[in-house]
Design an enzyme around this catalytic site. Structure first.
Site, PDB file in Angstrom:
ATOM      1  N   GLY A   7       0.881  -1.124   0.051  1.00 42.42           N
ATOM      2  CA  GLY A   7       0.140   0.014   0.073  1.00 42.42           C
ATOM      3  C   GLY A   7       1.094   1.238   0.044  1.00 42.42           C
ATOM      4  O   GLY A   7       1.118   1.890   0.948  1.00 42.42           O
ATOM      5  N   GLY A   9       0.925   4.225  -1.094  1.00 42.28           N
ATOM      6  CA  GLY A   9       0.300   5.727  -1.330  1.00 42.28           C
ATOM      7  C   GLY A   9       1.029   6.749  -0.505  1.00 42.28           C
ATOM      8  O   GLY A   9       2.483   6.363  -0.552  1.00 42.28           O
ATOM      9  N   GLY A  12       2.729   5.206   2.686  1.00 42.01           N
ATOM     10  CA  GLY A  12       3.669   4.089   2.312  1.00 42.01           C
ATOM     11  C   GLY A  12       4.845   4.704   1.519  1.00 42.01           C
ATOM     12  O   GLY A  12       6.132   4.044   1.736  1.00 42.01           O
ATOM     13  N   ASN A 103      -4.878   3.341   9.498  1.00 45.61           N
ATOM     14  CA  ASN A 103      -5.887   3.920  10.316  1.00 45.61           C
ATOM     15  C   ASN A 103      -6.901   3.256  10.765  1.00 45.61           C
ATOM     16  O   ASN A 103      -7.381   2.047  10.196  1.00 45.61           O
ATOM     17  CB  ASN A 103      -6.301   5.346   9.464  1.00 45.61           C
ATOM     18  CG  ASN A 103      -5.284   6.386   9.566  1.00 45.61           C
ATOM     19  OD1 ASN A 103      -4.389   6.468  10.397  1.00 45.61           O
ATOM     20  ND2 ASN A 103      -5.535   7.028   8.415  1.00 45.61           N
ATOM     21  N   ALA A 129       2.046  12.584   5.087  1.00 43.97           N
ATOM     22  CA  ALA A 129       2.421  12.868   3.799  1.00 43.97           C
ATOM     23  C   ALA A 129       1.179  13.000   2.784  1.00 43.97           C
ATOM     24  O   ALA A 129       0.090  12.836   3.201  1.00 43.97           O
ATOM     25  CB  ALA A 129       3.310  11.621   3.370  1.00 43.97           C
ATOM     26  N   LYS A 185      -5.296   7.307  18.592  1.00 42.39           N
ATOM     27  CA  LYS A 185      -4.921   7.579  17.031  1.00 42.39           C
ATOM     28  C   LYS A 185      -6.096   7.627  16.553  1.00 42.39           C
ATOM     29  O   LYS A 185      -6.585   8.421  15.591  1.00 42.39           O
ATOM     30  CB  LYS A 185      -3.765   7.011  16.595  1.00 42.39           C
ATOM     31  CG  LYS A 185      -3.676   6.980  14.890  1.00 42.39           C
ATOM     32  CD  LYS A 185      -3.207   8.324  14.674  1.00 42.39           C
ATOM     33  CE  LYS A 185      -2.854   8.688  13.238  1.00 42.39           C
ATOM     34  NZ  LYS A 185      -2.274   7.494  12.701  1.00 42.39           N
ATOM     35  N   ASN A 193     -10.107  13.953  10.391  1.00 43.99           N
ATOM     36  CA  ASN A 193     -10.132  13.400   9.267  1.00 43.99           C
ATOM     37  C   ASN A 193     -11.692  13.769   8.749  1.00 43.99           C
ATOM     38  O   ASN A 193     -11.978  14.256   7.568  1.00 43.99           O
ATOM     39  CB  ASN A 193      -9.957  12.128   9.155  1.00 43.99           C
ATOM     40  CG  ASN A 193      -8.602  11.351   8.767  1.00 43.99           C
ATOM     41  OD1 ASN A 193      -8.232  11.418   7.688  1.00 43.99           O
ATOM     42  ND2 ASN A 193      -7.739  11.576   9.706  1.00 43.99           N
TER      43      ASN A 193
END
Length: 309
Positions: A7, A9, A12, A103, A129, A185, A193
């Site tokens: 993964g 993205g 990653g 997540n 990121a 978290k 989010n």
């Protein structure tokens, strides 16, 4: 160490880049064909503090991976975890350690269907990121990482992996209670989010709203009520204070959270069902009032219907 980023993205790619730069043998696995092709054709474009560099790291689609790594770090989207594990099961060797940095909540149950529990490590990362496009990662802010083994007998191996991550500058440390940290978290994701996605703003802009203090505390309180059923005690005010520290631009204030990147910027489905939606579902199961998480889950799904074609 031979390390597969499963993964690759935004996050990653960040981990893959940082681990590659300290001499590890890294390869990236991702289902986005354009992303994989761009990385292979031009190198991973890494943008940090206004500087751009291109880094040659092998990338491949899940079905094309054949090498068995010492460590596989999972950064898939929550809803794609099981499908990804099926796709890469041939490279998860009997001694491959699997570090889950997704997540959300409830992933350890999915992992145990495909990976021996002695090889499972759970972690929490506070790095950020973003992707400016396929093969182009933008790094911002500072971060840290917690890691813990699920099987009590694997503490030595987990600490060795922490050392490898630390050498890459990822500020990893061995956790004595990673499940607590995962819930904490999840509170960050369940506030920033979902709120930044619905309000279409970055973290700093959200933090400047007069409604923000009470809103995040209402959401966290519901997380805390559900977490108690799993033996996890969350102090609402302490968690809220930690979230409010992130508003600072020197932390992650200028960052748009991953859910915003997915839905608002790229019109992709979100992980809402594994964050606010998880609390909403468990609230119904335990007869706990989770009206704020119910509403945000409904609103994000409604926004998905508008934007994801």
């Amino acid at each position: 160490m031979k390390i597969a980023i499963v993964g690759a993205g935004a996050m990653g790619s960040r981990y893959g880049y940082m681990l590659h730069e300290t001499g590890n043998e890294v390869f990236l696995i991702d289902g986005w064909k354009d992303h994989v092709n761009n990385i292979n054709n031009q190198g991973l474009i890494v943008e940090e503090n206004g500087q751009i560099k291109k880094v040659k790291i092998p990338a491949m689609l899940p079905g094309d991976a054949v090498e068995i790594p010492d460590l596989a770090i999972l950064f898939t989207k929550s809803m794609g975890l099981e499908a990804m594990l099926k796709s890469v099961k041939n490279i998860l060797g009997k001694n491959t350690k699997v570090l889950c940095l997704l997540n959300g909540l409830g992933h350890n149950e999915t992992l145990e269907k495909y990976v021996d529990s002695k090889n499972i490590l759970m972690g929490v990362t506070l790095w950020t990121a973003g992707l400016a496009g396929p093969g182009h990662v933008v790094l911002s802010g500072d971060g840290s990482l917690e890691v813990q083994n699920i099987d009590p007998s694997m503490e030595v191996e987990a600490k060795e992996i922490c050392d490898v991550l630390n050498k890459a500058g990822l500020k990893a440390h061995y956790s004595e209670d990673v499940i607590f940290s995962i819930w904490r978290k999840a509170c960050v994701n369940g506030t920033l989010n979902s709120c930044c996605t619905i309000l279409d703003c970055n973290i700093k802009e959200f933090g400047e709203l007069k409604q923000a203090p009470q809103l995040i505390r209402n959401i966290i309180k519901e997380f805390s009520d559900v977490a108690t059923k799993y033996g996890v005690e969350l102090d609402v005010e302490k968690v809220a204070n930690g979230i409010e520290a992130i508003y600072d631009p020197s932390q992650a204030g200028e960052h748009y959270p991953s859910m915003h990147q997915d839905l608002i910027q790229n019109h992709r489905l979100t992980e809402i069902d594994y964050i606010n939606g998880y609390v909403s579902r468990k609230g119904k199961e335990f007869n706990i009032n989770t009206q704020y998480n119910d509403l945000f889950t409904t609103m994000v799904h409604a926004k998905e219907q508008l934007l994801v074609k």
